[in-house]
Design an enzyme around this catalytic site. Structure first.
Site, PDB file in Angstrom:
ATOM      1  N   ASP A 280      10.861  16.019 -37.311  1.00 61.62           N
ATOM      2  CA  ASP A 280      12.037  16.169 -38.161  1.00 61.62           C
ATOM      3  C   ASP A 280      11.747  15.344 -39.417  1.00 61.62           C
ATOM      4  O   ASP A 280      10.998  14.366 -39.356  1.00 61.62           O
ATOM      5  CB  ASP A 280      13.262  15.632 -37.417  1.00 61.62           C
ATOM      6  CG  ASP A 280      14.487  15.577 -38.318  1.00 61.62           C
ATOM      7  OD1 ASP A 280      14.740  16.559 -39.013  1.00 61.62           O
ATOM      8  OD2 ASP A 280      15.167  14.530 -38.315  1.00 61.62           O
TER       9      ASP A 280
ATOM     10  N   CYS B 212       0.834  -1.211   0.000  1.00 63.20           N
ATOM     11  CA  CYS B 212       0.000   0.000   0.000  1.00 63.20           C
ATOM     12  C   CYS B 212       0.865   1.256   0.000  1.00 63.20           C
ATOM     13  O   CYS B 212       1.985   1.260   0.516  1.00 63.20           O
ATOM     14  CB  CYS B 212      -0.979   0.003   1.184  1.00 63.20           C
ATOM     15  SG  CYS B 212      -0.271   0.501   2.747  1.00 63.20           S
TER      16      CYS B 212
ATOM     17  N   CYS C 235       1.849   2.563   3.412  1.00 62.90           N
ATOM     18  CA  CYS C 235       2.929   1.772   4.016  1.00 62.90           C
ATOM     19  C   CYS C 235       4.278   2.197   3.432  1.00 62.90           C
ATOM     20  O   CYS C 235       5.284   2.264   4.151  1.00 62.90           O
ATOM     21  CB  CYS C 235       2.722   0.281   3.763  1.00 62.90           C
ATOM     22  SG  CYS C 235       1.146  -0.333   4.345  1.00 62.90           S
TER      23      CYS C 235
END
Length: 702
Positions: free
Chosen positions: A397, A17, A20
């Site tokens: 380009d 988590c 955590c």
């Protein structure tokens, strides 16, 4: 005791988590010998500066069972079967006691004392770890999910709601297990990248053949790669010829032919022939190692949406706690039932946990960047992923991006009966020239099956062309102006040459023994996929396409018309491209630039998003661009646009899910319908919706 010093990185296991991860990071930072620490939640990685023992690091993650393992560890811990995992055993036992408690609550002759004892057992079995963490956090005034849950469950027990408290503990355990499973799914892109290259290889060193771990292989060693084996290191083919599947690095599905002096990459699959490969990079410097490092860094970098959510969550939790206190205290002060409103306040605490909100953005970013890496697109951070989704104009380009980047013969005009003879003579003269157009003519002749002819008295004439003798005939090959000085050009050929020049082609004339004999038109051809790519980009919402090129206006406009580019800026030096990019951004706002990552560096740097073509094996492209298309394949561009826009959409949906479900649950306070069950379902439901919604990004392909 193992000691680690200075700048150190470790992998983390059981990191499930976001809260955590933040807490673990703070715990490591608080170690006296550590000066700086960062936890990369998406990649499950810890980086810190300073000295710390392994035991100290393990202790810092002990609050949630986070394991610290060496970065070089390739094999993950053995998979524990579902029913043998501690958290799952605890969850199942808790469920058994909840069901038993309900049996003694709802049978014909209820036994409240036994039921309460069973519910209390369910709470202790399923919630002891959470309570220990929650109480420690409460002492430090650290209000995360476990703190709020601890307050709510203890409060529910105090007011006699044992059944509710037991069910909430069980549901919380289930939601934690599901979130861990979902995050592991989101991280599997990184794990797949890490598993691409083999851990060892057969090497020829000093005439001896030995099997070595990749960490022990040195630059200059010779790899022996059998058919069907993966190539372990970056290198150059010393001997042999084979097709190599490079999909793992570049996303290309079609195998590429590799022969002597060709470059090969670690993690690619040798298909049918045996190869000997001279190692050119150490294991930590290979292309796949750089990709993994860049992807992990990208997943760690917070996107704008995530920064907003983090700021919002910082104020959101205290506000929710304030609302919970007011709900619990204010109505009873005006005569309402204390039991009812304290219970409602506890439910507000549970529903107010910001878990779903905190995880709403990072899980989407982690999933999208990992998916892109598997498809051969390297996105350097969540900020670029989000920015790409907001782009409505792209500058290209020309040379090597919209075109192939090398000249090819498109027209050879001569009398049919003389074509092969003339082409053989021209190829003989041009074979001695170093000019790129000469190489194109020689390659064209080989492609037509023309044999070699003997050349004498070759001479290169600067700015004009080349001349030589073939079978006693003097052959001049060069510019139209030079040819007109040597011989009279037929009017129809002069007109044809002008038509070819208007089409953006370089035209050369062939004069043999002072007589005009042929025209040759050469151009840098449009990539086969360019037109299709530009059409797809318009379909996904790109309204403006611009070509920035140093070529002359006629050539640029011819290519632009063929490709379907809406705006052309020609004759530009690198500094002019920079000014053009600034002008485009003033005109259109956000503008992406697609180039080769070297010549276009100023314009790439100035653009909203710099996209480099051909990142595989090109350090400059990997370093300078925000996004690298590893296979040098323009077809990866519409996929990247689609992925970026889908990610933006999913992040918005996630935030709406996370906040919307909370608001609906909080509104249930008004009629007094909010229960702890509904609260935990709202929190669990929002978190699972957010994670599962983000995992949809894994299904987006080219």
């Amino acid at each position: 005791m193992s000691q680690v010093t200075t700048k150190t990185e470790y992998r983390l296991e059981n990191l499930s988590c976001a809260n955590c991860a933040m807490k673990f990071e703070n715990n490591v930072k608080s170690l006296p010998s550590v000066t700086e620490a960062t936890v990369n939640f998406g990649a499950s990685k810890l980086s810190f500066t300073g000295d710390a023992t392994m035991e100290e690091l393990q202790a810092a993650g002990a609050f949630d069972g986070i394991q610290v393992v060496p970065l070089s560890k390739r094999d993950p811990s053995p998979k524990t079967p579902f029913f043998q995992r501690k958290e799952n055993i605890v969850t199942i036992l808790s469920l058994v006691f909840v069901i038993a408690g309900m049996f003694f609550t709802y049978r014909d002759v209820p036994n409240p004392a036994v039921a309460t004892g069973l519910f209390a057992a369910a709470i202790l079995i399923g919630g002891t770890g959470m309570f220990i963490t929650g109480i420690k956090n409460l002492v430090r005034l650290d209000f995360d999910m476990k703190t709020l849950m601890t307050i709510a469950i203890i409060g529910a027990a105090i007011i006699g709601e044992w059944q509710e408290a037991a069910v909430v503990v069980f549901l919380f355990a289930v939601s934690e297990a599901l979130e861990a499973y979902s995050m592991n799914k989101a991280r599997q892109s990184i794990r797949q990248l890490m598993d691409i290259a083999p851990a060892s290889a057969h090497v020829k060193r000093n005439g001896e053949i030995m099997e070595l771990k990749t960490e022990d292989i040195l630059v200059g060693d010779i790899l022996l790669v059998k058919p069907g084996q993966k190539i372990a290191m970056d290198g150059v083919v010393l001997s042999g010829r084979s097709t190599v599947n490079q999909a793992a690095i570049t996303g290309e599905s079609i195998p590429v032919l590799k022969q002597v002096d060709d470059e090969v990459f670690a993690g690619t699959l040798n298909e049918e022939g045996a190869l000997e490969v001279t190692v050119t990079k150490l294991v930590g410097d290979t292309t796949i190692a750089k990709i993994i490092h860049l992807v992990e860094d990208a997943q760690a970098e917070k996107a704008p949406s995530q920064k907003f959510v983090d700021r919002f969550a910082k104020y959101y939790t205290p506000i929710i706690i304030g609302i919970a206190v007011l709900v619990a205290i204010v109505p009873p002060l005006f005569g309402a039932d204390w039991h009812t409103w304290v219970y409602q306040g506890l439910a507000v605490l549970v529903v107010g946990c910001p878990c779903a909100l905190v995880v709403s953005t990072p899980v989407a970013i982690v999933t999208a960047i990992g998916n892109a890496a598997r498809q051969g697109v390297l996105i350097k951070g969540g900020v670029y992923l989000e920015e790409m989704g907001r782009i409505h104009a792209i500058a290209f380009d020309k040379t090597g991006t919209l075109t192939k980047g090398y000249p090819e013969v498109t027209d050879f005009i001569a009398r049919d009966e003389e074509k092969r003879t003339i082409l053989q003579a021209v190829a003989a003269v041009e074979s001695m020239s170093q000019h790129p157009l000469a190489r194109a003519i020689v390659d064209y002749a080989k492609g037509q099956g023309i044999g070699e002819a003997e050349l004498r008295n070759f001479q290169s004439v600067t700015g004009k062309g080349a001349v030589g003798e073939v079978d006693g005939v003097t052959v001049h090959v060069g510019s139209m102006k030079w040819a007109s000085e040597l011989a009279e050009l037929p009017a129809e050929m002069q007109q044809r040459a002008e038509e070819l020049q208007l089409a953006g082609k370089s035209v050369m004339a062939v004069v043999m023994n002072q007589m005009f004999r042929a025209l040759i038109a050469v151009t840098d051809p449009l990539r086969e996929e360019s037109m299709d790519v530009l059409r797809q980009l318009k379909d996904v919402g790109i309204r403006h396409t611009v070509m920035l090129t140093g070529d002359d206006v006629r050539t640029a406009e011819a290519i632009a018309k063929l490709a379907g580019v809406t705006d052309v800026r020609a004759g530009l030096m690198p500094e002019d491209k920079l000014e053009a990019m600034k002008g485009l951004m003033g005109q259109y706002g956000r503008v992406a630039m697609v180039g080769d990552g070297i010549n276009d560096a100023p314009a790439l740097a100035a653009s909203s998003i710099g996209i480099a073509m051909g990142g595989a094996g090109t350090d400059a492209a990997l370093e300078t661009a925000d996004i690298a298309l590893m296979a040098d394949d323009l077809r990866q561009l519409p996929y990247t646009m689609k992925l970026s826009r889908k990610t933006l959409q999913i992040i918005k949906e996630n935030i709406m899910f996370a906040v919307g479900l909370k608001i609906v649950a909080l509104l249930l306070i008004i009629p007094g319908w909010l229960t702890l069950w509904i609260a935990i379902f709202a929190d669990m439901g929002a978190t699972l919706l957010v994670v599962l919604n983000s995992l949809r990004l894994m299904r987006i392909h080219k």
